[in-house]
Structures are given as structure tokens and as C-alpha cells.
Design a protein around this motif. Sequence first.
Motif: not given
Lengths: 268, 351
Positions: A51, A72, A76, B243, B246-248
Motif C-alpha cells: 500500500r 494503514t 502495518a 508508511t 503504519g504512519v498516516r
Amino acid sequence: MSRLQARELTLAYEDRTVVEELDLAIPDGRVTVIVGPNACGKSTTLRALGRLLRPAGGAVLLDGEELAKLPTKRIARSIGLLPQTPVAPEAITVADLVSRGRQPHQAWWKQWSEEDERAVTDAMERTDVAALADRSVDALSGGQRQRVWIAMALAQETDLLLLDEPTTYLDISHQVEVLDLVRRLNRLRGRTVVLVLHDLNQAARYADHLVAMKAGRVVAEGPPEEIVTAELVRDVFGLSSVVVPDPVTGSPLVVPGAPWGAEEPVRS
Amino acid sequence: MTTVNVRPAGHGLVRAGRGSFLVHRRSALVAGGLLLLLAAACVAYLCVGEKSVAPGEVLRILLGEPSPSAFVVEELREPRLVVALAVGAAFGIAGGLIQTVARNPLASPDIIGISQGAGAVTVAAMTFGLTSYTVLPYVSIAGGILAAALVYAFAWRGGLHATRFVLIGIGIAIALRSLITLFMTKGDYLVAQQAQIWMTGSLNGRGWDESAPIRWTLLLLLPAVLWAARAQRTVSLDDDTATALGVRLGAVRLGLVAVGVVLASVATGVAGPVDFVALLAPQIARRMTRTAQIPLLCSALTGAVIVVVADLLGRRLFSPVELPVGVLTAAVGAPYLIWLIVRSRAVGGKT
Ligand SMILES: Nc1ncnc2c1ncn2[C@@H]1O[C@H](COP(=O)(O)OP(=O)(O)OP(=O)(O)O)[C@@H](O)[C@H]1O
Ligand SMILES: [Mg+2]
């Protein structure tokens, strides 16, 4: 079974299409290796699977859900990805960088747990960087740095791990070490791994599932012993070669044919 | 509360109830040292002036004991000291946040157009006859935020590219500066002079009323700043890696810039664009803590120390003539900026 799938995936940078209508299913619990010539779209595909790149068409599905629609942070916790050329913040220490792999498991009020501690220690030991813990990442050799990044991706402890050329910069023994590590993770812990590799022989040796790409398309996929042939190598890389069984593992070994200058007599 | 030694080297772990927080030990020490330095600077600030007051006397006055010097210390110097503290801290934090997002030690509110935006609108308001220091801050806050929004909108192309952000900021800063010059030459002489002083950054005549906006902003934004201190960690990695963790990124960056822009605009509104504080403080703080990202608390403290000391010197150096605080910060800041640029060339312009 495949938790991670690409359906009619079209990928483009601005308006230049790089990958078109790609269908790909990553087999669970297996090591998948993507090979192909430079600029054929391997990294682009991997980035979309993780992604990092929004599809221009089609979709990537994780457990049947469209990746673009999942938070997101939740992705992760399932998919770890190491880009081809990651950049470390200036002056960061090795231990600090590796512990950032724990990011998706942390919250503002839960910045560090025993679980984090264990995962980070474990990742650093497996990649042989524990002795570098306090060193600055800037001051490491290319190979050491590569192993630190791999440690960071491992510390994330995800079921799916996507690594883009994890063996570049590494000497041959560390290459084998990293690939063995990946295989151990896969065999002992059931991790699904996707690798982009340039060395066809390593790819054939470590892959359960090999994907050969050319110009944004999948040319062939399947177990290496079934698909790696002299025709495929000629078709994908434009290289004439002889394929023989690897004397150690029996996997296909690609020996480039027609050495330099052999096809035409030396002009005098 | 217990502390345990954990992996990320140099960090301590503080547990409080179910929460656990990482504390960088060196940063904590530096923050302690800066607090002591700041306290000393504050006492000195209250002591020195046209009428000198002994440090012991100042401390007694602060504790509420009556004294003949109480008026000078509490009514004349203390309000201005509070403005200096608040403005310095706000610039320190704002600079840190903007440098983090721009991934560039040369980015700061006075370079990417925020101060100029605040300046242009303020000077325009002055030329139209608005001169009250209690109203002007709000005008310039609006100007700063407007300029930042402009920079952001132009730099945004499906994502925020750090270098483009800085370059567009510099361009807009230049455009706005010429707008300021235009207003100054159009306005009458007195207005131009007042605007000129405001543009250098001055704490003269700022008291409790004038500092209300910055004090409230700091208080209200405290939770956001605490969030930012942690969120900064994640945006210091490259885009793909961040990213993947998992960081926006888009949202986090916008949040960080927003906090920085509001703080910088309000501080500019209160004291004018005190040059170089936002540029210097984060880099000095980071060199002291040796952290991978800019330490926000230390940056705030450094900013406060710089402004308090600079204003103290500005008041006394050529007394009875008073130098605006911005003149002193610029005198120190400009050479430092040159040194930064020369140094970054030497290492190949790595940003
Ligand atoms: N950020 C980008 N912006 C624009 N075009 C890009 C970008 N990244 C890659 N490309 C282009 O997309 C195509 C595929 O690139 P990609 O990085 O996927 O190749 P690759 O197969 O990974 O090659 P390599 O083996 O060299 O890593 C190339 O033509 C490249 O120029
Ligand atoms: Mg690539």
C-alpha cells in the motif's frame, strides 16, 4: 490460499503506466521471489502490495479486503515492508532505528512494552547487529546498514514480509545468511515472504514460488524447477544461457552461455 | 512509578499506571540544564535595568514580600519577561516542527513565508490605521496562517514533497516581502516607522494584555505539542518506510505543520518576526541532545533562553537607546545560518 492478492492491478507514476492488469496471488506460508530485468516494475509492484503506491486501476486485497480501504496502522500489523533504498534519519542509533519497527504495535501512552523489548532484541540478534546497537547508522558499512534495516522490518513481527532486494550491498556470506534467515522465518514461524532478488540462482534456490516479470507483466510463475529454463532466461533477460541442476540443492542453476567475445572471432 | 533499562540505547522507561513512556536520558539532562540556565537568565532579566535590583531582592519580590523595588520588577519587567519566555518557546517549538516536516534544518517560519505573511497583513493593517498591540496579534495570526496555507497548497501534489515545500515557501516569502515594502512606502512616515520596528521584532511595550494571545495559545496547544513530540519520531523516516510502519503521513504532517504555523503566527503577532530564533533553537537543542529528531521541549527552552538573553542585552547594551530584540537574534543567527549552509555543502547537501 492467499491472504495477499493483486487483481487486475494497474500501476502508474503520474501518467506513465508501469504495470498493467497484473494478477498475482502470494501463496501463504511460502517464500515468493520476484525476478526480472531493471525497471520492469518489481519495486513498483512490491510497493503496491504494501500500500505504498495507490493503484491506478484494480486492487490489492488483504484477507479479501481492499488494501486502500483498511487503516494503514492495521495493515502495518500484518504486512512489513522494506523499501529498496530506505533513508535513516541523521545520527540515529542502530537500536533506535530497529525499535521503530515496533511503531504499529505502540500507542502514545504505550511507548514501550516487554513485547517490544523481546521483538527488538530478537530481531537484532537474528540479523547479527546486536553488537552495533549503540553505533550511529550513518557510520556503518553498506552491508551493516542493510542488516539493520532488515532487523527493523523483522521487529515489526508481521505475518507477511515484503523485502525489496535485501541482499544488495551484502557480501556473499551475509547474502546467504539473510536468505537463510528469511527461509527460517518462513519454515519455523510460518511467515509469508515476498522477495525481489536479482541473482537468478539465489532466487531459484530460495523460492517456493518464483515470479518472472518483464515490462510490467508476469511472464511466468510457479515452482522454480518447473519454470526456470533457458527459454525463460532468454525471453526475460535476453541472455543465452545453460540451465543445469545446482550441485548442492538440485534447484535450477543458470549459467550464462556464450562468454564475452566468444560468439565472434577476435578481429585483427 | 518505576524505571527500567530498555533497548533503544540511552532511553529510560517511565511507567505510570498502564502507560509506559520512553524518555531519552540525555535529553532529560539537557532539559534540566536549560531550565537552570533559563531560571538564571530570568532572574538576571529582572535584576538588570535602569534601576538595578539585587538578585536576592528579586527572589523575595517574586515570593510576594513587599519591597520598594516591587513596582519595577513586577509591573515593568515581569510582564515583558513573560512575553519573551512565551515568544521564545513558541518559536522554538514552531521551528522544530517545521524543520521536521520539511526535513531541512534551514526551514523555519521566517524563511518559508509565515513571518512574512503575518508581516504583510499586519503592515497593511497598520497603514490602514490599525495600531493597537492588542488587536494586531489577531490580524497577523490570520496572515501567517494564510501564507502557510498558500505554501501548503502550492507544494501539495498528491503528497507533500519536502524540498518543494521549502522552495515554494522561500518564493512566497520573497513575494510577500516585496508586498510589505510596498505597503511601507505607501503609508505615511510614522506608520512606516512603527511597522519597521515591528518588522525587526521587538518586545517594547508588551505587557500582560498584549501577551494574552500567546499565553493562551501555548496553553491550549499543549496537548497537541505533546502529541507532536511523539509523532515527530515517525515522520523523520523516509516516506515509504514511515508508511510501511503504519504512519498516516499526510495527516501527521498536516497536524505538525498546523501546530507549528499557529505557534509561529501567534508569536509573530505578539512580538513581530524575531528573526532566526525558530531556525536556531531546534538545531542548537538537537546538537546538545544528539537525538535523531528535534527534541521539542529542549527546543522550546532554548528558544526561551535566546529571546530572554537577547532582549536583556538589547535593553542594556546601548542604554539608554534600546535595541529591538530581533536585531540581536539576527546578529547571532545570520552567521550561524551561513555556517549551516557551508557545512551542509561540505557533507554533500544531505537533507
Ligand atoms: N517514483 C517514481 N516516479 C516516476 N517513475 C518511477 C518512480 N519509481 C519508478 N519509476 C519508473 O517505473 C519503472 C519501474 O520501476 P521499478 O522501480 O518498479 O523497477 P524495478 O523492477 O524495481 O527495477 P530495479 O531492478 O532497477 O530495482 C521504471 O521505468 C522507473 O523509471
Ligand atoms: Mg527495484
